[in-house]
Design a protein around this motif. Structure first.
Motif, PDB file in Angstrom:
ATOM      1  N   UNK A  69     114.091 100.795 -44.573  1.00 51.11           N
ATOM      2  CA  UNK A  69     115.259 100.068 -45.367  1.00 51.11           C
ATOM      3  C   UNK A  69     114.924 100.401 -46.705  1.00 51.11           C
ATOM      4  N   UNK A  70     114.147 101.724 -47.492  1.00 45.58           N
ATOM      5  CA  UNK A  70     114.219 102.102 -48.656  1.00 45.58           C
ATOM      6  C   UNK A  70     115.129 103.164 -48.970  1.00 45.58           C
ATOM      7  N   UNK A  71     114.846 104.064 -48.137  1.00 48.23           N
ATOM      8  CA  UNK A  71     116.146 104.889 -48.014  1.00 48.23           C
ATOM      9  C   UNK A  71     116.791 104.839 -47.959  1.00 48.23           C
ATOM     10  N   UNK A  72     117.917 104.109 -47.482  1.00 52.59           N
ATOM     11  CA  UNK A  72     119.361 103.054 -47.409  1.00 52.59           C
ATOM     12  C   UNK A  72     119.498 103.010 -48.729  1.00 52.59           C
ATOM     13  N   UNK A  73     118.464 101.936 -49.026  1.00 56.55           N
ATOM     14  CA  UNK A  73     118.460 101.184 -50.609  1.00 56.55           C
ATOM     15  C   UNK A  73     118.647 102.134 -51.654  1.00 56.55           C
ATOM     16  N   UNK A  74     117.947 103.298 -51.332  1.00 56.99           N
ATOM     17  CA  UNK A  74     117.515 104.256 -52.896  1.00 56.99           C
ATOM     18  C   UNK A  74     118.589 105.411 -52.363  1.00 56.99           C
ATOM     19  N   UNK A  75     119.870 105.576 -51.888  1.00 56.13           N
ATOM     20  CA  UNK A  75     120.594 106.180 -51.619  1.00 56.13           C
ATOM     21  C   UNK A  75     122.111 105.104 -51.720  1.00 56.13           C
ATOM     22  N   UNK A  76     122.269 104.353 -51.880  1.00 63.54           N
ATOM     23  CA  UNK A  76     122.863 103.341 -51.889  1.00 63.54           C
ATOM     24  C   UNK A  76     121.957 103.099 -54.277  1.00 63.54           C
ATOM     25  N   UNK A  77     121.376 103.150 -54.448  1.00 60.28           N
ATOM     26  CA  UNK A  77     121.528 103.014 -55.955  1.00 60.28           C
ATOM     27  C   UNK A  77     122.065 103.782 -56.746  1.00 60.28           C
ATOM     28  N   UNK A  78     121.297 105.322 -56.275  1.00 67.26           N
ATOM     29  CA  UNK A  78     121.288 106.243 -56.614  1.00 67.26           C
ATOM     30  C   UNK A  78     122.687 106.651 -57.003  1.00 67.26           C
ATOM     31  N   UNK A  79     123.987 106.464 -55.814  1.00 63.61           N
ATOM     32  CA  UNK A  79     125.377 106.451 -55.736  1.00 63.61           C
ATOM     33  C   UNK A  79     125.971 105.703 -57.382  1.00 63.61           C
ATOM     34  N   UNK A  80     125.273 104.534 -57.334  1.00 62.91           N
ATOM     35  CA  UNK A  80     125.709 103.285 -57.974  1.00 62.91           C
ATOM     36  C   UNK A  80     125.379 104.165 -60.051  1.00 62.91           C
ATOM     37  N   UNK A  81     124.370 104.523 -60.206  1.00 62.48           N
ATOM     38  CA  UNK A  81     123.553 104.655 -60.927  1.00 62.48           C
ATOM     39  C   UNK A  81     124.440 106.084 -61.713  1.00 62.48           C
ATOM     40  N   UNK A  82     125.084 106.911 -60.501  1.00 64.30           N
ATOM     41  CA  UNK A  82     125.597 108.029 -60.740  1.00 64.30           C
ATOM     42  C   UNK A  82     127.419 107.509 -61.381  1.00 64.30           C
ATOM     43  N   UNK A 147     114.979 107.253 -62.019  1.00 60.91           N
ATOM     44  CA  UNK A 147     115.413 106.845 -63.275  1.00 60.91           C
ATOM     45  C   UNK A 147     116.195 105.785 -63.869  1.00 60.91           C
ATOM     46  N   UNK A 148     116.456 105.078 -63.105  1.00 59.22           N
ATOM     47  CA  UNK A 148     116.119 103.438 -63.525  1.00 59.22           C
ATOM     48  C   UNK A 148     114.921 103.183 -64.968  1.00 59.22           C
ATOM     49  N   UNK A 149     114.248 103.262 -64.498  1.00 58.44           N
ATOM     50  CA  UNK A 149     112.948 102.671 -65.272  1.00 58.44           C
ATOM     51  C   UNK A 149     112.670 104.091 -66.298  1.00 58.44           C
ATOM     52  N   UNK A 150     113.351 105.162 -66.182  1.00 61.55           N
ATOM     53  CA  UNK A 150     113.828 106.390 -67.532  1.00 61.55           C
ATOM     54  C   UNK A 150     114.317 105.800 -68.159  1.00 61.55           C
ATOM     55  N   UNK A 151     115.455 104.981 -68.318  1.00 60.87           N
ATOM     56  CA  UNK A 151     116.619 104.947 -68.666  1.00 60.87           C
ATOM     57  C   UNK A 151     116.488 103.651 -70.269  1.00 60.87           C
ATOM     58  N   UNK A 152     116.077 102.848 -68.935  1.00 63.79           N
ATOM     59  CA  UNK A 152     115.199 101.302 -69.477  1.00 63.79           C
ATOM     60  C   UNK A 152     114.490 101.775 -70.528  1.00 63.79           C
ATOM     61  N   UNK A 153     113.187 102.998 -70.630  1.00 61.38           N
ATOM     62  CA  UNK A 153     112.749 102.989 -71.896  1.00 61.38           C
ATOM     63  C   UNK A 153     112.775 103.446 -72.600  1.00 61.38           C
ATOM     64  N   UNK A 154     113.871 104.679 -72.179  1.00 60.87           N
ATOM     65  CA  UNK A 154     114.868 105.177 -73.054  1.00 60.87           C
ATOM     66  C   UNK A 154     115.355 103.823 -74.592  1.00 60.87           C
ATOM     67  N   UNK A 155     115.903 103.244 -73.287  1.00 56.59           N
ATOM     68  CA  UNK A 155     116.587 102.156 -74.434  1.00 56.59           C
ATOM     69  C   UNK A 155     116.309 100.748 -74.931  1.00 56.59           C
ATOM     70  N   UNK A 156     114.802 100.654 -74.375  1.00 54.32           N
ATOM     71  CA  UNK A 156     114.063 100.018 -74.983  1.00 54.32           C
ATOM     72  C   UNK A 156     112.853 100.085 -75.244  1.00 54.32           C
ATOM     73  N   UNK A 157     113.284 101.637 -76.490  1.00 58.11           N
ATOM     74  CA  UNK A 157     111.222 101.604 -77.468  1.00 58.11           C
ATOM     75  C   UNK A 157     110.827 100.994 -78.018  1.00 58.11           C
TER      76      UNK A 157
END
Lengths: 256, 256
Positions: A69-82, A147-157
């Protein structure tokens, strides 16, 4: 020469049927009630030892479902993020990032997705202390989440980094449990309005998690944090007990 | 004349030992793995049918554990609420009320409370769709929680009432699951710093739940709500699927 491809196809078919049967049984009944024998029967495997041949143990089959499952979920997540980065760029907000975290899980719950057992399966496994579900997810399958984690960390400094890390780990667990609850409620009582209910609750989770992550840290949290900072009993790398879920990026494993 | 009081005492003693054994077994292993026979053995009951005699069924013993615990939790919650109302009066804030919601559960998890299995027991039962855990709690044992609910509704009047109700129901469930996770993490890895970790996580939960309840409602939530408002498929009294947990005060049962 004619039979080999078909035999291989059958092998792959059997393995996948076993995985999906394990996922469904564990989603419905929890890990403790499910045996290798029942997975074999439920998958309709003709060979009585098929599940032993393919996986060896219940823990292995659980790891294999996550991998599947996580392979497919991760691909989807990266595509949405891009996509959202391309569209929003510097105007990217916390809800945009959380949408990318929540939605790939929520959409598995939509009508006729055929993937409707994964979220409840994941909740059933997450709540067992003997599984460290982060260890079950290959690094290559967490790239979108990192990638989401690092973005959130930057936004919520404005939130201290260790508190924010713990919030993220706890909210990710709560997200899985809440989605599993929503799925069970819909399944038992509101199947006719599944899709708008999934949309409502997924949207609310984006809002609620965003607010929870961003909230100013209270005096009593800071006091408890101060007591814990002086303690020799929390292992290095541990963040308020939430270390089993993920090591804090920057200490040890460096995410991309 | 000498033996009757002692026999009565024994009866009460056996019943309580059975309750506590059921609570502990279900907390550790989940409802599905626990049988009446094991509860009897675990409680050390000499009579093999003691658990059948006192409770009749596993569902009855689960209801009896809730009754046993919720009475005490509700008394504690009402006393805390009276105290905070006397001290804070009109300056009462959302975190004050949520502290009264969270703390009576969290303090059961402190070192040597002797009540350390209830939160994980409650999480194990809450996640089973066949139990409506609100139905398991007697109206007389929810009075503190209903008072908190009504205070929060008055304080958070900027959030549409049906959305706020759903948020409260979902956050109460997430609270139980999160506390159970924290307890399991501490138990398996950080027993030496149990108390400051419980304080840290309870304090964070007050902050995070407060922020989640107060957050402005997003456009996509309002759109999904609009679709659902026109649907004949959600029963009257249902609030976005979360109706199994509590009927919305004001429709039907009027809380004090």
């Amino acid at each position: 020469m004619v039979e080999r491809p078909s035999a291989e196809f059958d092998e792959r078919g059997t393995r996948e049927r076993l995985l999906l049967a394990a996922e469904r049984l564990i989603a419905d009944e929890g890990v403790a009630s499910v045996s290798m024998r029942r997975i074999n029967v439920e998958a309709g495997a003709r060979n009585l030892s098929a599940v032993h041949y393919h996986f060896g143990s219940l823990d292995n089959i659980i790891a294999a479902v996550f991998e599947y499952r996580m392979g497919a979920i991760d691909r989807r997540r990266r595509a949405m993020l891009d996509e959202v980065l391309a569209h929003r760029g510097d105007r990217l907000g916390v809800p945009d990032v959380l949408h990318v975290v929540v939605w790939p899980l929520a959409e598995l719950m939509l009508s006729q997705s055929g993937n409707e057992h994964y979220v409840r399966f994941s909740a059933a496994v997450n709540r067992l202390p003997r599984f460290d579900s982060w260890q079950l997810v290959k690094p290559g399958h967490r790239r979108g989440l990192v990638r989401c984690y690092l973005l959130l960390r930057r936004m919520l400094s404005s939130v201290p980094r260790d508190v924010l890390h713990t919030r993220l780990m706890m909210e990710l667990r709560a997200l899985i449990y809440s989605l599993a609850d929503v799925d069970a409620m819909i399944r038992h009582r509101h199947a006719a309005v599944r899709d708008p209910l999934v949309l409502f609750h997924a949207s609310e989770l984006v809002t609620r998690i965003g607010a929870a992550l961003s909230a100013p840290v209270s005096e009593s949290t800071l006091m408890a944090r101060h007591v814990l900072a002086g303690s020799a009993h929390l292992e290095r790398g541990s963040t308020f007990g939430a270390d089993a879920m993920w090591s804090l990026p920057g200490r040890g494993t460096a995410p991309r």
